[in-house]
Design an enzyme around this catalytic site. Sequence first.
Site, PDB file in Angstrom:
ATOM      1  N   GLU A  78       1.661  -5.258   1.328  1.00  0.00           N
ATOM      2  CA  GLU A  78       2.983  -5.677   1.838  1.00  0.00           C
ATOM      3  C   GLU A  78       4.114  -5.165   0.957  1.00  0.00           C
ATOM      4  O   GLU A  78       5.275  -5.207   1.335  1.00  0.00           O
ATOM      5  CB  GLU A  78       3.029  -7.200   1.991  1.00  0.00           C
ATOM      6  CG  GLU A  78       3.153  -8.018   0.698  1.00  0.00           C
ATOM      7  CD  GLU A  78       1.844  -8.216  -0.070  1.00  0.00           C
ATOM      8  OE1 GLU A  78       0.824  -7.553   0.252  1.00  0.00           O
ATOM      9  OE2 GLU A  78       1.855  -9.036  -1.013  1.00  0.00           O
ATOM     10  N   HIS A  99      -1.099  -4.903  -3.380  1.00  0.00           N
ATOM     11  CA  HIS A  99      -0.266  -5.635  -2.418  1.00  0.00           C
ATOM     12  C   HIS A  99       0.213  -4.668  -1.340  1.00  0.00           C
ATOM     13  O   HIS A  99       1.243  -4.026  -1.508  1.00  0.00           O
ATOM     14  CB  HIS A  99       0.937  -6.249  -3.137  1.00  0.00           C
ATOM     15  CG  HIS A  99       0.566  -7.431  -3.964  1.00  0.00           C
ATOM     16  ND1 HIS A  99       0.450  -8.695  -3.433  1.00  0.00           N
ATOM     17  CD2 HIS A  99       0.246  -7.539  -5.271  1.00  0.00           C
ATOM     18  CE1 HIS A  99       0.087  -9.533  -4.378  1.00  0.00           C
ATOM     19  NE2 HIS A  99      -0.050  -8.861  -5.511  1.00  0.00           N
ATOM     20  N   CYS A 127      -5.257  -9.131  -2.761  1.00  0.00           N
ATOM     21  CA  CYS A 127      -5.041  -9.482  -4.165  1.00  0.00           C
ATOM     22  C   CYS A 127      -5.959 -10.632  -4.600  1.00  0.00           C
ATOM     23  O   CYS A 127      -7.165 -10.445  -4.643  1.00  0.00           O
ATOM     24  CB  CYS A 127      -3.575  -9.787  -4.453  1.00  0.00           C
ATOM     25  SG  CYS A 127      -3.221  -9.791  -6.220  1.00  0.00           S
TER      26      CYS A 127
END
Lengths: 251, 198
Positions: B182, B180, B77
Amino acid sequence: MLTKRIIPCLDIKDGRTVKGVNFVQLRDAGDPVELAKVYSEEGADELVFLDITATVDKRKTLAELVTKVAMAINIPFTVGGGISTVEDVKVLLNAGADKISINSAAVKNPSVIDEMAREFGSQCIVVAIDTRDVDGTDYVHTHGGRKPTLLQTQKWAKEVADRGAGEILLTSMDHDGTKAGFANEITAEISSALSIPVIASGGAGTMPHFKDVFTFGKADAALAASIFHFKEIPVPSLKEYLIGEGISIRK
Amino acid sequence: MKIAVIKYNSGNVQSVLYALERLGANAELTDDPEKILKADKVIFPGQGEASTAMTYLKARKLDQLIREIKQPFLGVCLGLQLLCEHSEENNTDCLGIFPVKVKRFIPENSQEFKVPHVGWNELENLADNPLLKSLPDTQFLYYVHSYYAELSEATIATTHYIHDFAAILHRDNYWAIQAHPEKSSTVGEKLLSNFLSI
């Protein structure tokens, strides 16, 4: 292509998931962490946790729950309920929340939106707006929709966007719990007027209601609770239906 | 295997640590140059504003450190944007690992395209690259950003929002993902586990 988001909302009371019908009767629908895992595996795009009994001494419990959820799931989630200060936000973001949502506190003190956006970035500040039609005009309501304010909903939505809100979670109190469909008209009006995403909430009862809110309602995301919790509409079937209807949805 | 996650003034790194933990990786959040240089892999996460982040990195000489790293390095990011040459966000000179400019999304039609670009969007034009090995059939990732890296020779996957932009970059030992991972379900997990096996 950017997809429309399906967002199950988990109302939390004393660490358990509940959903009020028109916010009055509460039914128990399970453990929030387990439910969150199931939803993320089923393809929910995002989750919202709303702590409906948030009081000062409960904040620590909420932060602990947020950490458990953040460790367990791999999709973004928002936490709301009783958040009023920059410090409240910091605690929840540090615990692992991706976004927070504020409602009554923003109405009471609008500059808190600016403060939170400056401190943490607009991307994690969702402003929840509960709206109700009063003699043909839409007014913002607070305290779970019970308390009317003098704020006209469309004007307030514009103001929160100007102050730095990253998204608006718009709940129609007239539609909430009715299962008669989302408030497409006001959702479209606000979504078209603003350059930030609008999450529509309140009134989901059938799969076509979701199609309507994404097309006529111009919503970027749609949120619902009981229809998901009680398996009336499973997330995978809803997504399959919407894809078939030509809506851009994550598979 | 030791993973160093670079600690600086950026938001929400906790989710990256939890995601690595779910993959069974031994990750540590640190700004200690020695630990970063000794780690097997380095992850540079981020969320926030480019100029504030660059000022912070320079004050702690982390900018030089990042340029010297020889291990596999992954920017995420804001981390991707800081690895580029320059960002339009407050006219910021960045680390220059990727000879790429970072620009702001300008919607031609503000009703159709909102900024930031928030939500799930698809990876396209995937290059043959170890980071992109054996991804699931549909590759949606979760994005939240107002600035994007332009397409270049370093682009190994694109995403379309208003126009195509660089979704994933690679040059030498540096990789970077705009979304992202994650927070991107099983696709994101696969990208992270691919990075851990590089």
